[in-house]
Design a protein around this motif. Structure first.
Motif, PDB file in Angstrom:
ATOM      1  N   GLU A  73      -8.404  -0.020   7.084  1.00 16.04           N
ATOM      2  CA  GLU A  73      -8.782  -1.438   7.140  1.00 16.04           C
ATOM      3  C   GLU A  73     -10.154  -1.583   7.739  1.00 16.04           C
ATOM      4  O   GLU A  73     -10.642  -0.705   8.443  1.00 16.04           O
TER       5      GLU A  73
ATOM      6  N   GLU B 105      -4.857   8.291  13.816  1.00 16.97           N
ATOM      7  CA  GLU B 105      -5.780   7.192  13.507  1.00 16.97           C
ATOM      8  C   GLU B 105      -6.974   7.200  14.437  1.00 16.97           C
ATOM      9  O   GLU B 105      -6.900   7.704  15.560  1.00 16.97           O
TER      10      GLU B 105
ATOM     11  N   GLU C 211       0.823  -1.212   0.000  1.00 12.12           N
ATOM     12  CA  GLU C 211       0.000   0.000   0.000  1.00 12.12           C
ATOM     13  C   GLU C 211       0.847   1.247   0.000  1.00 12.12           C
ATOM     14  O   GLU C 211       1.975   1.259   0.509  1.00 12.12           O
TER      15      GLU C 211
ATOM     16  N   LEU D   9       0.574   6.085   4.299  1.00 11.88           N
ATOM     17  CA  LEU D   9      -0.150   7.303   4.669  1.00 11.88           C
ATOM     18  C   LEU D   9       0.315   7.744   6.047  1.00 11.88           C
ATOM     19  O   LEU D   9       0.837   6.941   6.826  1.00 11.88           O
TER      20      LEU D   9
END
Ligand code: AMP
Ligand code: GLY
Length: 407
Positions: free
Chosen positions: A267, A176, A169, A172
């Motif tokens: 996710e 969070e 991925e 980033l």
């Protein structure tokens, strides 16, 4: 109602504790520190509602088996649980549903994976496709470490078959947030947002873990931000699942990152988060059993959860060597003294032995939740209780929520 909670960790202890405010609860298999633990397998328990805690039995189809036997079950079937069982499939669903997420590629071939890795900037993210007990994610600026992850995942050396397919991925950055959405197949309601602290050490140093602490509420998670997430991510995801014939009844756990270019879903998990559950559920003022039964029955209409105006903060205490090689078998001292702190509940996870003399039996041993009118108060209470606990090599973070409280 008679409620059966399936699982044996701190999350299940918190579920049982909060369900127990209004209902009779058994926990299978539970652990010696969770009241109501029974050795009877879930298929043989008589209950009005089954709540399945961990991802592994969900992925393995326990909810389907219980539903086939006519039970009311909160937790997705194996079809929906694939969201957590396969990160590659989850990313496909996210993209189909138009949910903002990190750019990615899915690979089984080392040469192709390494070529893609080099297009990803200087923060490398490599994930196993399959379940790896929260350990299959490498986030690093060290290219050699990322290359090593690609090689050891694809060869099966690191995580067996779970890593033979992997996801790379875009890296980033940003704070969070965890939002737990209770879903009835079509619609969903959000519980209070929480922030989880995934790294082992203070200042977010050290390896990723299952989670070393959490708190709720989180200042950046405004009501508008949560509504936006429900509209832009959770409901479109439920629709994308329905389009695949999947009736998703359970928790959709959204792991979000607030990046400089807007929120992205990192996710989905198909279960309550651990230790998020230990701070989100104690704050509920409405009946959790009624909420979960409504979702399990496919009709949440009119069932809106409410939560207190205060705060909750959990500090996870782990054994020496966690997360790589946890040492077990150490007697836990001070449980009673810790639980006696005003506003504190201790949720036990990796323990064995007698209720009166618990012994460590896993990596994350317990979580100490403090509640109070403010995050500062909750933090003080949780840490006062932690100071009363000990076993050889006990590890915990000393900075849970300090970026929010300044202490
Ligand atoms: P996951 O199991 O996918 O949630 O990943 C575990 C943790 O790795 C997340 O909570 C993040 O801290 C980090 N992480 C996952 N994906 C990314 C990403 N694309 N960029 C940066 N960090 C990530
Ligand atoms: N605390 C992160 C998780 O439950 O996956």
């Amino acid at each position: 109602m008679q409620v059966c909670v399936v699982g044996s960790g701190g999350r299940e202890h918190a579920l049982a504790h909060v369900l127990g405010r209004h209902h009779d609860v058994v926990v299978t298999p539970g652990n010696p520190g969770i009241p109501g633990s029974v050795a009877t397998p879930p298929e043989e328990v008589e209950a009005d509602l089954f709540v399945i805690g961990p991802e592994a039995p969900l992925v393995a189809g326990l909810a389907d088996r219980l539903r086939a036997a006519g039970r009311l079950v909160f937790g997705p079937g194996a079809d929906g649980a694939r969201l957590e069982g396969s990160k590659a499939w989850m990313k496909d669903v996210l993209v189909d549903a138009g949910v903002p997420t990190a750019a990615h590629g899915t690979f089984t071939d080392e040469v192709e994976a390494l070529a893609f890795l080099d297009t990803m900037g200087d923060l490398f993210v490599v994930k196993t496709d399959g379940l790896a007990a929260g350990k299959g994610v490498v986030v690093t600026t060290d290219r050699a470490e990322a290359v090593d992850a690609v090689r050891t995942y694809l060869s099966g050396e690191a995580f067996g078959d779970a890593g033979r397919t992997l996801v790379i991925e875009e890296g980033l950055t940003g704070p969070e947030l965890s939002v737990l959405a209770v879903c009835d197949g079509t619609d969903a309601v959000a519980l209070a947002p929480a922030q989880d602290f995934k790294r082992l050490g203070d200042g977010d140093a050290g390896p990723n873990t299952g989670g070393m602490g959490a708190y709720s509420p989180v200042p950046m998670a405004t009501d508008d931000a949560v509504d936006d997430l429900m509209d832009r991510a959770v409901r479109p995801t439920l629709a994308a699942l329905r389009a695949r014939g999947i009736d998703y009844r359970g928790v959709l756990y959204c792991g979000l990152m607030f990046t400089p270019t807007g929120p992205r879903v990192l996710e989905y998990n198909v279960r309550f988060g651990d230790p998020e559950t230990q701070v989100v559920l104690p704050r509920l003022t409405s009946d959790l059993g009624i909420l979960l039964a409504a979702a399990a029955g496919g009709d949440l209409a009119g069932t809106t959860p409410t939560c207190d105006d205060g705060a909750a903060l959990a500090v996870v205490c782990a054994s020496e060597g966690y997360p790589t090689a946890p040492r077990t078998g150490d007697p836990i001292d001070g449980l009673e003294e810790a639980s006696a702190v005003d506003g504190v509940t201790v949720f036990v996870a990796g323990v064995t032995g007698d209720r009166e003399r618990l012994v460590t039996a896993g990596g994350r041993v317990l979580a100490v939740t403090g509640q109070g009118p403010t995050v500062v108060e909750a933090q003080m209470r949780a840490y006062e209780a932690v100071s009363r606990l000990s076993w050889p090599g006990m590890q915990h973070r000393t900075d849970i929520a300090s970026s929010s409280t300044g202490r």
